[in-house]
Design a protein around this motif. Structure first.
Motif, PDB file in Angstrom:
ATOM      1  N   ASN A   1      -9.744   6.016   3.780  1.00 14.70           N
ATOM      2  CA  ASN A   1      -9.062   6.639   2.645  1.00 14.70           C
ATOM      3  C   ASN A   1      -7.759   5.953   2.254  1.00 14.70           C
ATOM      4  N   LEU A   2      -7.667   4.658   2.495  1.00 16.65           N
ATOM      5  CA  LEU A   2      -6.471   3.927   2.080  1.00 16.65           C
ATOM      6  C   LEU A   2      -6.465   3.893   0.558  1.00 16.65           C
ATOM      7  N   PRO A   3      -5.379   4.364  -0.046  1.00 16.32           N
ATOM      8  CA  PRO A   3      -5.339   4.362  -1.514  1.00 16.32           C
ATOM      9  C   PRO A   3      -5.589   2.957  -2.047  1.00 16.32           C
ATOM     10  N   SER A   4      -6.399   2.900  -3.080  1.00 16.07           N
ATOM     11  CA  SER A   4      -6.693   1.590  -3.643  1.00 16.07           C
ATOM     12  C   SER A   4      -5.427   1.043  -4.281  1.00 16.07           C
ATOM     13  N   ALA A   5      -5.108  -0.162  -3.930  1.00 10.09           N
ATOM     14  CA  ALA A   5      -3.906  -0.810  -4.448  1.00 10.09           C
ATOM     15  C   ALA A   5      -4.288  -2.177  -4.993  1.00 10.09           C
TER      16      ALA A   5
ATOM     17  N   PHE B   1       0.829  -1.203   0.000  1.00  8.47           N
ATOM     18  CA  PHE B   1       0.000   0.000   0.000  1.00  8.47           C
ATOM     19  C   PHE B   1       0.868   1.260   0.000  1.00  8.47           C
ATOM     20  N   ARG B   2       1.961   1.223   0.757  1.00  9.30           N
ATOM     21  CA  ARG B   2       2.836   2.398   0.865  1.00  9.30           C
ATOM     22  C   ARG B   2       3.524   2.732  -0.443  1.00  9.30           C
TER      23      ARG B   2
ATOM     24  N   GLU C   1       1.158   2.498 -10.204  1.00 10.65           N
ATOM     25  CA  GLU C   1       0.047   2.239 -11.133  1.00 10.65           C
ATOM     26  C   GLU C   1       0.358   1.030 -12.018  1.00 10.65           C
TER      27      GLU C   1
ATOM     28  N   HIS D   1       2.776   1.661  -3.671  1.00 15.06           N
ATOM     29  CA  HIS D   1       1.988   1.246  -4.836  1.00 15.06           C
ATOM     30  C   HIS D   1       2.371   2.059  -6.078  1.00 15.06           C
TER      31      HIS D   1
END
Length: 188
Positions: free
Chosen positions: A84-88, A54-55, A59, A57
């Motif tokens: 709000n954890l970035p989608s990974a 997650f940290r 694209e 990530h």
């Protein structure tokens, strides 16, 4: 236990171990950043509670976290609570290294490509599983690593489970260190 207390405890029990763990994490993070443009997927063997997928990530980069089913269940429950954890593109692959073949389990995941260039990270696991499982995991990953793949492994011998071999026979409290080692092993 808070962060400061944890750092103090690590330093008290095994001076330098916390700094070594931070340096190892930083080295692997830098390797991932450097390799990300040239690989399609990252396989983290023994991912535990690490948030690297997650940290860091990128694209289009697929992340496969391989670990014990119970550890992954706890991690998924905690991750679900993070707002709000970035989608990974993180895929959990439950594996018990002692009795399952990691290549067979990875092949079951539709988004895993055994021919793709991969970064494989085998960090902080070897001291918790039998030598035979370490060897079979390395062999399995070799069989499903595409051209251009990179394999990073931190190796800690199983003798680390014996406090006297880690810190010397004169260590003040080897039983307490053994309790901490055992507790850490149970946590994954």
């Amino acid at each position: 236990m808070g962060h400061r207390a944890g750092v103090w405890l690590f330093d008290w029990m095994m001076p330098g171990i916390y700094d070594m763990l931070i340096a190892r994490t930083k080295t692997i993070d830098e390797l991932l950043r450097a390799e990300a443009p040239s690989v399609q997927q990252v396989v983290i063997l023994g991912a535990g509670y690490d948030m690297r997928g997650f940290r860091l990530h990128h694209e289009g980069l697929q992340i496969f976290e391989v670990d014990q089913p119970a550890v992954q269940a706890r991690k998924k429950a905690k991750v679900a609570q993070i707002p709000n954890l970035p989608s990974a593109s993180v895929h959990y692959v439950p594996v018990d290294f002692s009795c399952q073949l990691v290549d067979e389990e990875l092949r079951k995941v539709p988004s895993f490509d055994p021919k793709a260039a991969s970064l494989i990270i085998f960090e902080g696991v070897t001291q918790y599983i039998p030598r035979e499982a370490v060897a079979s995991t390395i062999k399995a990953m070799d069989s499903i690593s595409g051209e251009g793949s990179t394999f990073f492994m931190s190796y800690v011998d199983e003798q680390v489970q014996t406090p006297e071999k880690v810190v010397g026979a004169g260590y003040a409290n080897p039983q307490k260190l053994q309790q901490i080692i055992s507790y850490a092993a149970k946590l994954g």
